[in-house]
Design an enzyme around this catalytic site. Structure first.
Site, short mmCIF file in Angstrom:
data_model
loop_
_atom_site.label_atom_id
_atom_site.label_comp_id
_atom_site.label_asym_id
_atom_site.label_seq_id
_atom_site.Cartn_x
_atom_site.Cartn_y
_atom_site.Cartn_z
N SER A 653 -21.88 -60.95 83.41
CA SER A 653 -22.41 -61.19 84.93
C SER A 653 -23.78 -61.39 85.05
O SER A 653 -24.43 -61.56 85.98
CB SER A 653 -22.03 -59.78 85.91
N LYS A 696 -23.53 -53.36 93.24
CA LYS A 696 -24.75 -53.91 92.58
C LYS A 696 -25.79 -54.14 93.49
O LYS A 696 -26.99 -54.00 93.43
CB LYS A 696 -24.49 -55.38 91.84
#
Length: 824
Positions: A653, A696
């Site tokens: 990611s 996040k």
């Protein structure tokens, strides 16, 4: 290329309008018993339960807490009501081989009654039979038998006595046995009178006695035979008497089980054994009155006891057994022992049932996580299913050297449907590594983790909550609370178009919200109570997240949220610690120099990089090589690192984030530190979806909020992750006020433009990138490295001395022929 615009607040969180909920509270709804959205699983369960062929046992797989146990239990309870109650099972003595007890099936609900009847028989036998041997009738019969058997002995002795009398000799009984003596008028003469007889008379008497003695000895030789005949005759009488009395007692039991052949056969064997052991019932001392004897006094009586292994109700249903401790003995039963004279002893009454016995004829549910770690448990379960029988054996006898006396009980035929519950990784591991698994568990029940968010499913979801409210006796939930719970399960699913089906967490939230409502003295649970429960749970689990943020805010961890920097960027990661999901920013840096074209992943060099993260870094190399100077080697070396990261890193990611840092380092163009980035990238520069987007974004937002929102801060996410956004209210509010932005990015070009404020660039017809663009500066740098490397290579070649091939021969100098001739 148009610059990506921030997402609208409506795209950051999907609301569940209360206007779409056609009820005021859960008190108006009928509770939903089953977890919705499980069509595939329910059809698989029905198929597996109704399929009666070999091997069609079930493995139900899903994540822990998904409610599969609840679904399985409800379905089995419904289906078991259609199945009849199975047979009872008992163990009885094997009169031929004592250490191999026999298993007998009985009609449901009759085993305990039979056991009690046999116990009463034992009590009757131990009192009635000894008393029978003391009756006058028995004594008369025994006397007649003994006299009849000793008649020949008396006749021979009488003949011998008459023969002796003719010679004035009588038969007397002495301490050493029968003997002959001279007599007068039938009475033995005295010793003095015998001495006074003439010698000729003494000699005659001695010769007569000698002959008589020989005949007496012949009779005495036959006496043991006559004694045996008497004994056998008495034993036959005893058996006859015992048989007559016992038959009457057994007949009373037999009449209650005329339709059970195995029981009838066992009673026949009992009657035969009682008759064979008739001597055991004789009074301890026939010369004294009879006394009451216990079963211990009469040693054979224990053999007529009945061990009820399993019993079911007469009008019951098929059993459903949940074994939460599936050890070897808990599955197939055990044989208990008792100590006697330093040796462990046992008998058939100490055979205890296991879960397979109790579930025989029905269903057995086992958690695979509990089963697999138990020694020998998985193997014994497979063996029982494969052989269709339950064999109870002692592990101590097979795996220890202790001095024990054990049994080998007759196996019980097995007819059971086993349902294993477990996670998906257990199913796939067993399927891959155990060849027996696919043979014995042919039906997989795969539970859905999510369902689509639509109006009909929201109503089903509300009915499910109504069922929880009813079961747990909670306060009614109004529709605002239901709407908030719908939004929360969508966040759990990390998808604004789907709802999580994790039943356990849903029930926990309902119970905690009820607590908040009761603390507030509310009659209903409302949305505010749901929010309070979520906040309280986050606070209970939030210590680690707070400490991480403190380290960033006090400067211990270098995370910038303002300014610009070359080769430095804010990456985002997510950590799962217990019940907490923590989004954490990381500082990712890149450094470059002229080199061989290798990108060094520092985490990988020190074994802190997982394989997926290392794969992402290799993709960066491919992207750079295909995008810039595709026909030349890249004469560059670069290093990438997660700064201040002291644990393992995995996942791709951050691959787009690392690529942005690398492009900034090569081009020399600074990156905005007010932005954070997440997203993976492929070889074509397309930004791909990642997981944990909500955590996040919120992790970086909290840092920015603590330092003060400026309106320039935000997060770049893959465009394909927009559907996953279910952000918290404070993030949505900040975005609405224009103080925080979420940018959807589809390509590396879009992302680098947002980060640098400079056009990414496009390769023109002349083969070069747009002047002044990021890509143009990157390629210029790479060209300079390539030119410098080429120049250095040429200089090195020019300065090097000419090398001669050592294998070639140097040419010989020609002799000056002409000059020599002139001199000559």
């Amino acid at each position: 290329m148009p610059k990506p615009k921030p997402l609208k607040p409506s795209q950051l969180h999907r609301n569940c309008p209360t206007s779409e909920l056609p009820f005021k509270s859960t008190s108006e709804l009928q509770g939903l018993q089953q977890v919705p959205g499980q069509r595939r699983a329910l059809e698989a369960i029905e198929f597996g339960i109704r399929m009666k062929r070999y091997g069609y046992n079930l493995f139900a797989m899903s994540s822990t807490g998904s409610g599969k146990h609840r679904v399985i239990r409800r379905y089995l309870e419904k289906n078991a009501s259609d199945d009849p109650s199975p047979n009872d099972w008992i163990y009885v003595s094997n009169f031929d081989t004592e250490y191999q007890p026999r298993a007998i099936a009985m009609k449901a609900g009759t085993a305990s009654e039979f056991r009690d009847r046999m116990k009463q028989l034992i009590d009757d036998l131990k009192t009635a039979l000894p008393a029978t041997f003391e009756t006058d009738d028995y004594r008369a019969q025994r006397t007649a038998v003994e006299q009849s058997a000793s008649k020949e002995e008396r006749r021979l002795l009488e003949q011998l006595r008459d023969k002796a009398a003719k010679d004035s000799i009588v038969l007397v009984h002495t301490q050493s046995g029968p003997a002959f003596a001279p007599a007068v008028d039938g009475e033995p003469i005295e010793t003095e009178a015998y001495k006074a007889l003439a010698d000729s008379e003494k000699k005659r008497i001695q010769e007569v006695i000698k002959g008589l003695q020989s005949e007496l000895e012949a009779i005495m030789h036959q006496m043991p035979k006559w004694r045996r005949e008497i004994k056998h005759a008495v034993q036959a009488l005893n058996r006859k008497v015992v048989h007559r009395e016992a038959k009457l007692m057994v007949r009373e039991i037999r009449e209650n089980y005329t339709d059970q052949k195995d029981v009838q056969h066992f009673l026949d064997l009992v009657l035969a054994d009682i008759e064979a052991c008739a001597e055991e019932f004789l009074p301890a001392d026939e010369s004294t009155p009879s006394r009451e004897q216990s079963s211990d006094d009469i040693g054979v009586l224990y053999r007529y006891r009945v061990n009820v292994l399993v019993e079911h109700a007469k009008d019951g249903n098929a059993p459903i057994v949940y074994e939460d401790n599936p050890t070897y003995p808990n599955l197939v039963g055990r044989i208990e022992h008792f100590a006697e004279m330093g040796t462990l002893m046992t008998d058939f009454t100490l055979i205890k049932p296991g879960a397979l016995h109790r579930a025989n004829g029905g269903y057995l549910v086992i958690d695979a996580r509990q089963l697999l770690p138990q020694p020998f448990a998985w193997d014994v379960l497979k063996r029982a299913l494969r052989n269709h029988q339950i064999r109870t054996e002692s592990l101590a006898e097979n795996y220890t050297v202790t001095n024990t006396v054990s049994l080998q009980p007759e196996p019980v035929p097995l007819n059971v449907k086993v349902i294993l519950l477990g996670e998906r990784h257990l199913y796939y591991a067993l399927h891959r590594h155990d060849s027996d698994f696919s043979e014995l568990f042919k039906v997989v029940v795969d539970f859905e983790e999510e369902m689509p968010w639509n109006k009909s499913n929201v109503i089903l979801f509300a009915r499910l909550i109504a069922n929880f409210v009813s079961e747990q006796e909670l306060l009614p939930f109004d529709r605002s609370a239901i709407a908030r719970m719908v939004e929360n399960v969508a966040r759990q699913a990390d998808d604004s178009t789907r709802l999580s089906l994790h039943a356990e967490s849903l029930k926990d939230l309902a119970v905690q919200a009820d607590y908040q409502a009761r603390q507030a003295n509310s009659r209903n649970v409302i949305a505010a109570h749901i929010d309070a429960a979520l906040d309280a749970h986050h606070d209970r689990c939030g210590r680690i997240e707070e400490r991480l943020h403190e380290r960033i805010l006090d400067g211990t961890m270098a995370i910038r949220t303002s300014g610009e920097a070359v080769g430095q960027i804010n990456g985002l990661s997510v950590m799962h610690i217990g019940e907490s999901t923590i989004g954490q920013p990381h500082r990712i840096t890149a450094r470059i120099r002229k080199g061989s074209g290798r990108i060094i992943n520092i985490e990988r060099e020190v074994n802190l990089s997982g394989p997926i993260h290392s794969k992402g870094v290799l993709i960066l190399s491919s992207y750079l090589a295909s995008t810039f100077l595709p026909e030349k080697d890249l004469n560059i070396s670069a290093s990438l690192v997660f700064e201040q990261s002291y644990g393992g890193i995995d996942g791709d990611s951050a691959s787009s984030t690392e690529l942005y840092a690398l492009l900034s380092a090569i081009s020399g163009i600074p990156v905005r530190q007010s932005l954070a980035v997440t997203g993976s990238v492929n070889q074509f520069g397309e930004v791909q979806a990642i997981g944990g987007a909500n955590a996040k974004i919120e992790g970086f937002f909290k840092i920015c909020k603590e330092r003060g929102l400026t309106g320039n801060q935000g997060v770049l996410i893959p465009k394909t992750n927009v559907r996953n956004l279910m952000l918290s209210k404070e993030v949505v509010d900040a975005a609405t006020a224009g103080k925080f932005s979420i940018y959807p990015v589809a390509t590396i070009e879009e992302g680098i433009e947002l980060l640098t404020g400079v056009r990414a660039g496009k390769r023109l017809k002349n083969g070069k990138f747009t002047t002044g663009s990021v890509f143009a500066k990157v390629e210029e740098k790479l060209i300079s490295f390539h030119a410098r490397d080429k120049k250095n290579a040429e200089k090195t070649k020019a300065d090097a001395p000419e090398k001669r091939d050592p294998t070639s021969r140097s040419p010989k100098k020609k002799r000056p022929v002409t000059k020599l001739r002139e001199q000559t």
